[in-house]
Motif scaffolding. Structure first.
Motif, PDB file in Angstrom:
ATOM      1  N   ASP A  51     -15.595  35.170  43.945  1.00  0.00           N
ATOM      2  CA  ASP A  51     -16.144  34.625  42.704  1.00  0.00           C
ATOM      3  C   ASP A  51     -15.281  33.464  42.215  1.00  0.00           C
ATOM      4  O   ASP A  51     -14.276  33.100  42.834  1.00  0.00           O
ATOM      5  CB  ASP A  51     -16.317  35.719  41.644  1.00  0.00           C
ATOM      6  CG  ASP A  51     -15.011  36.334  41.186  1.00  0.00           C
ATOM      7  OD1 ASP A  51     -13.934  35.874  41.615  1.00  0.00           O
ATOM      8  OD2 ASP A  51     -15.063  37.287  40.381  1.00  0.00           O
ATOM      9  N   ALA A  52     -15.666  32.887  41.086  1.00  0.00           N
ATOM     10  CA  ALA A  52     -14.984  31.696  40.574  1.00  0.00           C
ATOM     11  C   ALA A  52     -13.533  31.965  40.206  1.00  0.00           C
ATOM     12  O   ALA A  52     -12.692  31.070  40.260  1.00  0.00           O
ATOM     13  CB  ALA A  52     -15.744  31.140  39.373  1.00  0.00           C
ATOM     14  N   ALA A  56     -18.868  31.932  48.747  1.00  0.00           N
ATOM     15  CA  ALA A  56     -17.840  31.519  47.805  1.00  0.00           C
ATOM     16  C   ALA A  56     -18.495  30.774  46.650  1.00  0.00           C
ATOM     17  O   ALA A  56     -19.369  29.935  46.858  1.00  0.00           O
ATOM     18  CB  ALA A  56     -16.805  30.625  48.488  1.00  0.00           C
ATOM     19  N   ASP A  57     -18.076  31.107  45.447  1.00  0.00           N
ATOM     20  CA  ASP A  57     -18.591  30.437  44.257  1.00  0.00           C
ATOM     21  C   ASP A  57     -18.238  28.955  44.322  1.00  0.00           C
ATOM     22  O   ASP A  57     -17.223  28.566  44.914  1.00  0.00           O
ATOM     23  CB  ASP A  57     -17.984  31.078  43.005  1.00  0.00           C
ATOM     24  CG  ASP A  57     -18.639  30.578  41.743  1.00  0.00           C
ATOM     25  OD1 ASP A  57     -19.650  31.176  41.347  1.00  0.00           O
ATOM     26  OD2 ASP A  57     -18.152  29.578  41.174  1.00  0.00           O
ATOM     27  N   ARG A  58     -19.060  28.146  43.729  1.00  0.00           N
ATOM     28  CA  ARG A  58     -18.843  26.707  43.736  1.00  0.00           C
ATOM     29  C   ARG A  58     -17.500  26.321  43.124  1.00  0.00           C
ATOM     30  O   ARG A  58     -16.855  25.376  43.554  1.00  0.00           O
ATOM     31  CB  ARG A  58     -19.971  26.034  42.960  1.00  0.00           C
ATOM     32  CG  ARG A  58     -19.884  24.552  42.871  1.00  0.00           C
ATOM     33  CD  ARG A  58     -20.990  24.010  42.038  1.00  0.00           C
ATOM     34  NE  ARG A  58     -22.260  24.471  42.584  1.00  0.00           N
ATOM     35  CZ  ARG A  58     -23.390  23.809  42.469  1.00  0.00           C
ATOM     36  NH1 ARG A  58     -23.418  22.698  41.798  1.00  0.00           N
ATOM     37  NH2 ARG A  58     -24.487  24.262  42.989  1.00  0.00           N
ATOM     38  N   GLY A  59     -17.041  27.098  42.149  1.00  0.00           N
ATOM     39  CA  GLY A  59     -15.783  26.791  41.477  1.00  0.00           C
ATOM     40  C   GLY A  59     -14.551  27.408  42.124  1.00  0.00           C
ATOM     41  O   GLY A  59     -13.449  27.268  41.615  1.00  0.00           O
ATOM     42  N   ARG A  80      -8.108  29.574  48.231  1.00  0.00           N
ATOM     43  CA  ARG A  80      -8.512  30.981  48.277  1.00  0.00           C
ATOM     44  C   ARG A  80      -9.479  31.229  49.439  1.00  0.00           C
ATOM     45  O   ARG A  80      -9.380  32.247  50.125  1.00  0.00           O
ATOM     46  CB  ARG A  80      -9.152  31.381  46.939  1.00  0.00           C
ATOM     47  CG  ARG A  80      -9.559  32.817  46.871  1.00  0.00           C
ATOM     48  CD  ARG A  80      -8.369  33.750  46.965  1.00  0.00           C
ATOM     49  NE  ARG A  80      -8.823  35.120  47.022  1.00  0.00           N
ATOM     50  CZ  ARG A  80      -8.335  36.054  47.826  1.00  0.00           C
ATOM     51  NH1 ARG A  80      -7.333  35.765  48.619  1.00  0.00           N
ATOM     52  NH2 ARG A  80      -8.819  37.254  47.821  1.00  0.00           N
ATOM     53  N   VAL A  81     -10.385  30.307  49.677  1.00  0.00           N
ATOM     54  CA  VAL A  81     -11.319  30.435  50.800  1.00  0.00           C
ATOM     55  C   VAL A  81     -10.547  30.408  52.108  1.00  0.00           C
ATOM     56  O   VAL A  81     -10.805  31.204  53.019  1.00  0.00           O
ATOM     57  CB  VAL A  81     -12.388  29.309  50.758  1.00  0.00           C
ATOM     58  CG1 VAL A  81     -13.269  29.349  51.988  1.00  0.00           C
ATOM     59  CG2 VAL A  81     -13.224  29.418  49.502  1.00  0.00           C
TER      60      VAL A  81
END
Length: 127
Positions: free
Chosen positions: A58-59, A96-99, A104-105
């Motif tokens: 998440d973001a 993966a969230d856009r933000g 982290r990815v």
């Protein structure tokens, strides 16, 4: 004497008939199956579908495996567990969230690679 205005189709018909005869003769040769009576056994069908591990970030950078929140320090162990439980190694679908920060990815991808998961797909939505 004026020039002929008609096309002579006799040679064309001759060539087509020769090709048809060649096809009729060679068509049975394409079927080279040997009649074999195979043995009959009781067996289970192999499941060819690879197991999929859904990973979401998440973001805020929190990770979820198959919808369950996983602490950051427990992620490598959970991915190793998922990789060992399925043979061949499962596929990982990464959402993966856009933000989400790229760092982290990359951490999640490195943990998956260390766990033995080499097939990673990025899930996106069409525009």
């Amino acid at each position: 004497m004026p020039p002929m205005a008609e096309i002579n189709t006799t040679p064309l018909v001759d060539v087509m008939l020769v090709l048809l005869v060649i096809f009729i003769i060679t068509a049975p040769l394409f079927h080279q199956a040997v009649p074999v009576e195979l043995p009959k056994v009781d067996s289970t069908r192999l499941d060819d579908k690879p197991r999929i591990v859904q990973v979401a970030i998440d973001a805020s950078g929190q990770s979820f495996i198959n919808g369950e929140l996983v602490p950051r320090d427990a992620l490598p162990a959970r991915l190793s567990e998922a990789a060992l439980s399925a043979q061949p190694a499962p596929e990982m679908h990464l959402r993966a969230d856009r933000g989400t920060r790229y760092e982290r990815v990359a951490e999640v991808m490195a943990a998956a690679q260390k766990a033995g998961i080499t097939r990673i797909a990025f899930v996106t939505e069409p525009r």
